[in-house]
Design an enzyme around this catalytic site. Structure first.
Site, PDB file in Angstrom:
ATOM      1  N   SER A 202      82.955  39.485  27.349  1.00  0.00           N
ATOM      2  CA  SER A 202      82.226  38.907  26.217  1.00  0.00           C
ATOM      3  C   SER A 202      82.307  39.836  25.017  1.00  0.00           C
ATOM      4  O   SER A 202      82.298  41.075  25.170  1.00  0.00           O
ATOM      5  CB  SER A 202      80.761  38.683  26.582  1.00  0.00           C
ATOM      6  OG  SER A 202      79.994  38.338  25.433  1.00  0.00           O
ATOM      7  N   TYR A 230      72.356  41.956  29.790  1.00  0.00           N
ATOM      8  CA  TYR A 230      73.635  41.246  29.679  1.00  0.00           C
ATOM      9  C   TYR A 230      74.710  42.123  29.046  1.00  0.00           C
ATOM     10  O   TYR A 230      75.814  42.265  29.590  1.00  0.00           O
ATOM     11  CB  TYR A 230      73.444  39.978  28.856  1.00  0.00           C
ATOM     12  CG  TYR A 230      74.723  39.183  28.666  1.00  0.00           C
ATOM     13  CD1 TYR A 230      75.243  38.409  29.696  1.00  0.00           C
ATOM     14  CD2 TYR A 230      75.403  39.211  27.450  1.00  0.00           C
ATOM     15  CE1 TYR A 230      76.417  37.683  29.526  1.00  0.00           C
ATOM     16  CE2 TYR A 230      76.580  38.487  27.270  1.00  0.00           C
ATOM     17  CZ  TYR A 230      77.078  37.729  28.308  1.00  0.00           C
ATOM     18  OH  TYR A 230      78.248  37.027  28.143  1.00  0.00           O
TER      19      TYR A 230
END
Length: 379
Positions: A202, A230
């Site tokens: 990501s 995350y």
């Protein structure tokens, strides 16, 4: 000659550098600027790509895709299968996967041959499940050409959660479980050489930080938020992949890559705060759909120049593994991802957490058996 107390006391002391506690504000700001830039211009930068991405015939490839019942993983699995690959959907919800296969088969208008897809159960919130999956797959003694670690979570709402293995859920699902899976599948990847390990990462790793002494973010040194969990897990994945890239010998024929799908409208968006969800709907032009988000992984799985590029990085002793951006071009991971010392700490800590010996890679390369403590049921 022995050193007397007076002599030792006069010796200048070595200053131990203070351990980094987080990103500096300049790094943090630069990371967010990069993320915003990606979101605003990703569609322009990727305008040269077809949608769906055109793939070459890949009838000779066997591919495992995790998290392939929704979003990006669903698109990856379907497009690989429609190009001729043998696709293994490694998923927690096997019924949903079988339903999808039935739907795809009924819609398939190819050469009259059915799509070559199968389903195997895999729950990344259980390291024992990961070990069982790898054991079942390796028992076939067949080759694996492409492993795509796509499954991931971003649980924005609710309190901090831990898996039954005792690890923070973002860290386990996004990093620890995929790391265990790829190492345990190395024997099959060696048989499938030249083969590829593709970790769907990501752009958010640009604002991530990993404290190897506090992987669960429970010490209180940093306040836990889902964003901290995350982004840290995604950075840990890049760091681990970079060390793996350097430790795998060239003769193994295994390429290691991380890819960014871009800013994508997937199931994650349903967990976002309402104000952010509104932004997703107000600027649909800037946000990729799942099919567009699948292109970087599909490109990395099939482009014939990928192994050559990975070997070039290895020969140049580049500190990070190959990182493919949403526009299917090589790019550079974050500044923190280049921290070699921390990357090695992440490597060692990860092996410890997933129950593998520190020399697991070397043993597997030599054809030796490696035991994982999560694969051994206690009597």
């Amino acid at each position: 000659m022995e050193t007397t107390p007076s002599e030792s006391s006069s010796t200048p002391s070595t200053t131990v550098p203070k351990k980094k506690q987080g990103l500096g504000w300049v790094e943090w700001l630069r990371g967010w600027m990069y993320i915003i830039y990606e979101m605003l211009f990703q569609r322009i930068m990727a305008s040269h790509l077809e949608n769906p991405l055109s793939l070459p015939p890949i009838n000779n490839l066997t591919c495992i895709v995790t998290g392939s019942t929704s979003g990006i993983g669903l698109q990856i699995a379907r497009q690989l299968a429609e190009s001729g690959a043998h696709v293994v959907m490694a998923v927690r919800n096997t019924k949903a996967a079988h339903d999808l296969i039935h739907k795809w088969q009924s819609e398939w208008t190819g050469l009259g041959l059915p799509l070559n897809i199968e389903v195997m159960e895999l729950d990344l919130l259980s390291l024992e499940s990961v070990s069982r999956f790898a054991e079942a797959w390796n028992a076939r003694m067949g080759p694996l050409h492409v492993l795509i670690n796509n499954a991931g979570i971003f649980s924005i709402r609710g309190p901090q959660k831990f898996s039954k293995d005792g690890y923070e859920e973002h860290m386990q699902v996004n990093h620890l479980a995929p790391a265990l899976l790829l190492i345990l599948l190395l024997p099959s990847l060696i048989r499938g050489s030249p083969s590829r390990i593709i970790n769907v990462n990501s752009v958010m790793h640009y604002v991530g930080f990993v404290d190897t002494e506090d992987m669960n973010v429970t010490s209180g040194k940093r306040k836990y938020t889902s964003l901290v969990g995350y982004t840290g897990s995604k950075l840990a994945q890049v760091m681990f992949s970079s060390v793996l890239h350097r430790r795998l010998p060239a003769e193994s024929g295994i390429s290691v890559l991380c890819v960014s799908p871009g800013v994508v409208q997937t199931n994650v968006a349903r967990d976002l705060p309402k104000i952010v969800q509104a932004g997703y709907h107000l600027i649909p032009y800037f946000i990729f759909n799942a099919q567009e988000g699948s292109r970087s992984a599909l490109f990395s799985a099939t482009d014939p120049q990928i192994p050559e590029y990975c070997e070039l990085l290895k020969s140049d002793d580049w500190p990070v593994c190959a990182f493919i951006s949403q526009d299917c071009r090589p790019t550079n991971p974050s500044e923190e991802a280049h921290n070699i010392d921390t990357a090695h700490e992440v490597w060692e800590k990860t092996l410890e957490m997933i129950g593998l010996p520190s020399d697991a890679i070397e043993k597997l390369m030599e054809g030796e058996e490696v035991r994982c403590r999560y694969g051994e049921r206690q009597e």
